[in-house]
Design a protein around this motif. Structure first.
Motif, short mmCIF file in Angstrom:
data_model
loop_
_atom_site.label_atom_id
_atom_site.label_comp_id
_atom_site.label_asym_id
_atom_site.label_seq_id
_atom_site.Cartn_x
_atom_site.Cartn_y
_atom_site.Cartn_z
N ASP A 181 -1.66 -15.26 -3.97
CA ASP A 181 -2.88 -16.08 -3.94
C ASP A 181 -4.08 -15.31 -4.47
N VAL A 182 -4.15 -14.05 -4.09
CA VAL A 182 -5.30 -13.23 -4.50
C VAL A 182 -5.19 -12.88 -5.99
N LEU A 183 -3.97 -12.64 -6.43
CA LEU A 183 -3.74 -12.33 -7.86
C LEU A 183 -4.16 -13.51 -8.74
N ILE A 196 -3.30 -6.32 -0.77
CA ILE A 196 -4.48 -7.18 -1.02
C ILE A 196 -5.73 -6.31 -1.10
N SER A 197 -5.83 -5.36 -0.18
CA SER A 197 -6.99 -4.48 -0.16
C SER A 197 -7.09 -3.68 -1.46
N THR A 198 -5.98 -3.13 -1.90
CA THR A 198 -5.96 -2.34 -3.13
C THR A 198 -6.35 -3.21 -4.33
N LEU A 199 -5.79 -4.39 -4.38
CA LEU A 199 -6.08 -5.31 -5.48
C LEU A 199 -7.57 -5.68 -5.51
N CYS A 200 -8.13 -6.01 -4.36
CA CYS A 200 -9.56 -6.35 -4.28
C CYS A 200 -10.40 -5.17 -4.74
N HIS A 201 -10.02 -4.01 -4.31
CA HIS A 201 -10.76 -2.80 -4.68
C HIS A 201 -10.74 -2.64 -6.21
N GLN A 202 -9.56 -2.81 -6.78
CA GLN A 202 -9.42 -2.68 -8.25
C GLN A 202 -10.25 -3.72 -8.98
N VAL A 235 -7.18 -0.20 10.35
CA VAL A 235 -7.22 -1.57 9.79
C VAL A 235 -8.53 -1.79 9.04
N CYS A 236 -9.63 -1.40 9.67
CA CYS A 236 -10.96 -1.65 9.08
C CYS A 236 -11.17 -0.88 7.78
N ASP A 237 -10.44 0.21 7.63
CA ASP A 237 -10.58 1.00 6.41
C ASP A 237 -10.14 0.21 5.18
N LEU A 238 -9.37 -0.83 5.39
CA LEU A 238 -8.94 -1.68 4.27
C LEU A 238 -10.03 -2.67 3.85
N PHE A 239 -11.09 -2.76 4.66
CA PHE A 239 -12.12 -3.79 4.46
C PHE A 239 -13.50 -3.16 4.19
N ASP A 240 -14.31 -3.88 3.41
CA ASP A 240 -15.69 -3.42 3.15
C ASP A 240 -16.62 -3.77 4.30
N SER A 241 -16.37 -4.91 4.92
CA SER A 241 -17.19 -5.32 6.07
C SER A 241 -16.30 -5.97 7.10
N VAL A 242 -16.71 -5.83 8.35
CA VAL A 242 -15.87 -6.24 9.48
C VAL A 242 -16.72 -6.93 10.53
N TYR A 243 -16.24 -8.07 11.03
CA TYR A 243 -16.86 -8.70 12.19
C TYR A 243 -15.86 -8.67 13.33
#
Lengths: 366, 366
Positions: free
Chosen positions: B131-133, B164-170, B196-204
């Protein structure tokens, strides 16, 4: 920064403060909860007796059809103006240049709601009938703040208020009341809240100024308006699962203090007179019209701070923890009279003001 | 409506409930305050030790540079996405069709922030790497909700998450975590919150789900991001003079429960297995991956309600106060395991599920 910190520390160490109800510590909430039954059910997303009963109570007090509790006035007021704008199609509202929305909300009204503001009057005076008469044609709503806090808490004559209301009604302009300090002005106007609110289409009141609660606000108006405001409250992120810590405190301190506004108002007049007797000090307004006023010193902040620190330490009475620099030769602070004022004996007041008068005369003669 | 009310009443009258931590009554707040010193000073508009210490503590726990306390997740998440959009210039974000923003916030993201949503995956499954691709090029940020609450609290494999995290980062896409139930999924992933949060730019994260506080949320990320979020918090009307009732409760129950998430998770798996042993009942997911799951009945709500009411009154054990109608022949409810589950003896559980299994078999044979 450092000198201001010292004044704040000195103020905190005084035994008596002339302003407010007391320290903003968690005892304020503990006192509310200590006498309540723990089985009382939380409000849930705007439903439940705690929130519904309080909304009904305040709607009735304000003489409005309906009311909704908001976590903040910032949220309540932006939403009120947004609803009026959406209804008219024009995204233009008018208010005073020192309106809370203009100076304290990081342009929320513009950035979130795309609403343009038209500034009436100027930073030295209140909005009058003439300003409203001359206003641009496509203004949807006018916000009046009673009293106008940033200029010391000034109020228009009641007849001016009535004329503005009539004019707005005739021109189809919605009139919104920023009533953050509505309870506090009723003794001056000698009106009920409902009488004042009847001049307005929508009304916001706050529960942590004269009432002394923790936080929170009520927005009131017709049912259709309030129904829309609840949708916007959710959009803003204000429809919390539980607002009861604020609602229970608002109700508790409303019951405790709403009938004491005359006492606070009389105290403000008395205290302002004391200040005005000192050389180089004047209050704004000269005679308060609510529990609040501003004290202006015709000197640099750096000259006044050590003088106040000295007086605080000698008398253990504090006026303020913070002086605002108005210009190179003027500084000021705000007074809001609450429960604490009457804890100071008249004799102690005379002593502290004798001392202040002497110090000011000395400063004057330098 | 009426039958639902009865189920709720019957549920409330049970001695034991399988879900949650207990009643949402004001005792929850009284318990927090009763052991604290009344002299503790309120936070004031985001300043003060109560709020600053908690923000630092949770930032550290989440492995992020900075954090800010918000009255609600609705507010925190809209603001996070707004900041990412303003930074990129494109006002398009992607999330699941059952994202909280899409179905529970009255379109706040669109009406307040003019942000367009791109829906990934569908209402029956999670977002996957594919889906992200295949996502449109001009998407600024992707929001992932872990677990995806509205489909029973499902989770992607951790490797999918990493991909997904790697792809978003790229691709320069900001990845935001809706971690309303982040604490609750850590035992399944066998990761720390920071991992887990390290995979994300922002976290709620939220403090009134598994943690069981009163309300409130934390938004965490880099300092520059958090600094901007504080400005938006004021714009939204979320910068309350005092947020301490929520912060103190969040902290209190965080300390009390964050280490109990494995216990809740194990309870959820056990309870789901009990439900899945009954004819006509299945849980989603079949094996829970957090403390939550959904229970689906292959019958009309009107058939299940009286059956549950009967079981509640016979055993004084309650499953739910509300059944959601999924279709003409299906209804469901949500389970979130908290402190209350372990108050029910294994023997009592076997008894109530023997009864439920019998009733379901009878219903099946009608």
């Amino acid at each position: 920064m450092e000198s201001n910190f010292s004044l704040l520390e000195a103020f905190k160490q005084t035994q008596h403060q002339v302003t407010h109800h007391g320290k903003r510590n968690i005892q304020v909430l503990q006192d509310v909860l200590s006498h309540l039954d723990g089985q009382l059910e939380s409000d849930i997303y705007g439903k439940g007796t705690i929130i519904e009963d309080f909304q009904t109570k305040i709607a009735t007090y304000l003489g409005k059809e309906a009311a909704v509790f908001f976590p903040s006035g910032t949220m309540a007021q932006q939403i009120a103006l947004r609803i009026w704008c959406d209804m008219s199609g024009s995204k233009k509202v008018a208010y005073h240049p020192l309106c809370h929305m203009e100076i304290h909300e990081e342009n929320g009204l513009k950035t979130l709601h795309n609403i343009e503001s038209v500034l009436l009057a100027n930073k030295d005076r209140l909005i009058d009938l003439h300003d409203v008469l001359e206003m641009e044609d496509d203004v949807t709503a006018l916000l009046l703040e009673l009293p106008q806090r940033e200029i010391g808490g000034q109020l228009p004559d009641y007849t001016t208020l009535e004329s503005i209301s009539t004019l707005c009604h005739q021109k189809g302009i919605k009139l919104h009341l920023d009533g953050a300090r509505l309870f506090e002005i009723l003794p001056y106007y000698q009106k009920t809240a409902a009488e004042v609110c009847d001049l307005f289409d929508s009304v916001y009141v706050s529960f942590y100024k004269g009432i002394g609660g923790i936080a929170g606000a009520i927005l009131a108006g017709e049912q259709t308006f309030i129904t829309q405001s609840i949708v916007w409250k959710r959009r803003h992120g204000g429809d919390l699962i539980s607002l009861y810590p604020y609602i229970l405190s608002a109700d508790h301190y409303f019951e405790q203090r709403v009938h004491k506004m005359t006492q606070y108002y009389e105290g403000a007049k008395e205290l302002a007179a004391y200040f005005n007797h000192c050389h180089g000090i004047s209050t704004r307004p000269l005679v308060p019209v609510s529990n609040m006023f501003h004290v202006h010193f015709g000197f640099k902040r750096e000259q006044i701070e050590p003088l106040l620190i000295k007086i605080y330490s000698l008398t253990s009475i504090g006026f303020t923890g913070k002086l605002n620099e108005i210009s190179n030769n003027e500084c000021s602070f705000e007074v809001s009279i609450g429960d604490q004022y009457d804890n100071i004996s008249k004799e102690a007041l005379r002593t502290v003001f004798d001392m202040l008068a002497t110090e000011m005369t000395l400063l004057q003669s330098l």
